[in-house]
Design an enzyme around this catalytic site. Structure first.
Site, short mmCIF file in Angstrom:
data_model
loop_
_atom_site.label_atom_id
_atom_site.label_comp_id
_atom_site.label_asym_id
_atom_site.label_seq_id
_atom_site.Cartn_x
_atom_site.Cartn_y
_atom_site.Cartn_z
N ASP A 115 -10.58 1.54 -9.48
CA ASP A 115 -9.81 1.81 -8.08
C ASP A 115 -8.33 1.50 -8.06
O ASP A 115 -8.14 0.23 -8.07
CB ASP A 115 -10.59 1.18 -6.90
CG ASP A 115 -9.78 1.67 -5.58
OD1 ASP A 115 -10.17 2.82 -5.06
OD2 ASP A 115 -9.02 0.96 -4.95
N HIS A 155 -3.44 7.02 1.23
CA HIS A 155 -3.81 5.45 1.18
C HIS A 155 -3.71 5.15 2.67
O HIS A 155 -4.69 4.11 3.01
CB HIS A 155 -2.69 4.82 0.73
CG HIS A 155 -2.97 3.52 0.02
ND1 HIS A 155 -2.46 2.88 -1.04
CD2 HIS A 155 -3.88 2.14 0.43
CE1 HIS A 155 -2.95 1.65 -1.23
NE2 HIS A 155 -3.77 1.41 -0.16
#
Ligand SMILES: NC(=O)c1ccc[n+]([C@@H]2O[C@H](COP(=O)([O-])OP(=O)(O)OC[C@H]3O[C@@H](n4cnc5c(N)ncnc54)[C@H](OP(=O)(O)O)[C@@H]3O)[C@@H](O)[C@H]2O)c1
Length: 296
Positions: A53, A114
């Site tokens: 990630d 995000h």
């Protein structure tokens, strides 16, 4: 009670578009020097991690890419996530291409918004005429072309924001995931149940309580770890997987990278104790930047 039966975790969940995602992924926030990031990702890939990630804002996509190349693992065996930063919401295609260039990849397995915050790169103020629904439509368009992103999702979205997104005109792809902070001191029951109902996978970030973690000092967590003869971090990763959430422990320390992937099945009693820990110890959120509003 004896030592728990720790095993390298190989669990895989299925996203709402049918793609598979390894349950445990290596987090890379604050792994920002070249040496630290390359070494950490390489150590992870050599020791069984298949899922990494990262994010454009972590400034380490290049290093993640370098480690992936060095590992020699075939691309199709890996699951790579990156994220669109707030200042690029009006510029998604170019931002994604930059990320892919740095990662030296043709595609990412998952591309996330995000934060639900779309800001002008110059003034840093939110745009009055553009929000995450507009951004999502751009992600949808790219996703539907099928070549550069295999799944799309969001991060730091509340139920309210997801409701707005899912009911908006022109939105016809349900996010595959919502990546949010989650651990036994932030179980987010309302969001957890909502995501389950909508078939959106919860990805747990800061699962160890992030840097200087309050979780490692929590008596109950320490006690459960002692009783099972495991590390507190292993209790936290195991609990997250047992709740059917993806979990993204970050470490740049090889021994921790290795141990964090080893999980075990918590007893029903320990699992329930952790599920209910906030009733005793209250809620702690570690990641709460001023530009975002979790109440909305
Ligand atoms: N979408 C978002 O907005 C968002 C926000 C935050 C995080 N994330 C993602 O989630 C990942 C994880 O979150 P995080 O980085 O905030 O924190 P975390 O994974 O909860 O905790 C990382 C901290 O725990 C330490 N640690 C790791 N394993 C340990 C162990 N076995 N025993 C003791 N300490 C240990 C690490 O130290 P060392 O590294 O020094 O070993 C580091 O200080 C991030 O890296 C990022 O990929 C996403």
């Amino acid at each position: 009670m004896g030592a728990a039966n720790l095993q390298i975790n190989k669990d895989v969940f299925t996203l709402n578009n049918g793609n598979k995602i390894p349950a445990v992924g290596l987090g890379t926030w604050r792994a920002d020097s070249e040496k630290e990031a390359v070494d950490a990702v390489l150590a992870a890939l050599k020791n069984g991690y298949k899922h990494i990630d990262t994010a454009a804002i972590y400034a380490n996509e290049e290093f993640v890419g370098e480690a992936i190349s060095k590992s020699g693992i075939p691309r199709e065996e890996l699951f790579i996530t990156t994220k669109l930063w707030n200042s690029r919401h009006k510029d998604v295609s170019a931002a994604l291409d930059e990320s892919l260039g740095k990662l030296k990849l043709d595609y990412v397995d998952l591309y996330l918004i995000h934060w639900p915050v779309s800001t002008n790169p110059e003034t840093k103020e939110p745009y009055p005429d553009h929000d995450f629904v507009d951004t999502w439509k751009k992600l949808q368009e790219i996703y539907k072309k099928g070549d550069k992103v295999k799944a799309i999702g969001v991060s730091n979205f509340t139920v309210k924001k997801l409701e707005k997104l899912l009911s908006a005109d022109g939105v016809d792809v349900v996010p595959a995931v919502n990546q949010v902070e989650a651990h036994p001191l932030l179980t987010q029951p309302e969001l957890y149940n909502y995501l389950k109902e909508k078939d959106i996978l919860l990805e747990a970030y800061s699962p160890l309580g992030s840097a200087d973690s309050p979780l490692f000092k929590n008596e109950t967590i320490v006690e459960i770890a002692k009783k099972n003869e495991v590390e507190p971090a292993q209790v936290l990763v195991s609990w997250a997987v047992q709740r059917h959430t993806v979990v993204l422990p970050k470490s740049v320390t090889e021994s921790r990278i290795i141990s964090n992937l080893k999980t075990f099945k918590l007893s029903e009693e320990d699992f329930e104790t952790l599920n209910r820990l906030i009733e005793k110890d209250g809620v702690t959120r570690t990641c709460n930047p001023g530009f975002n509003n979790f109440d909305d």
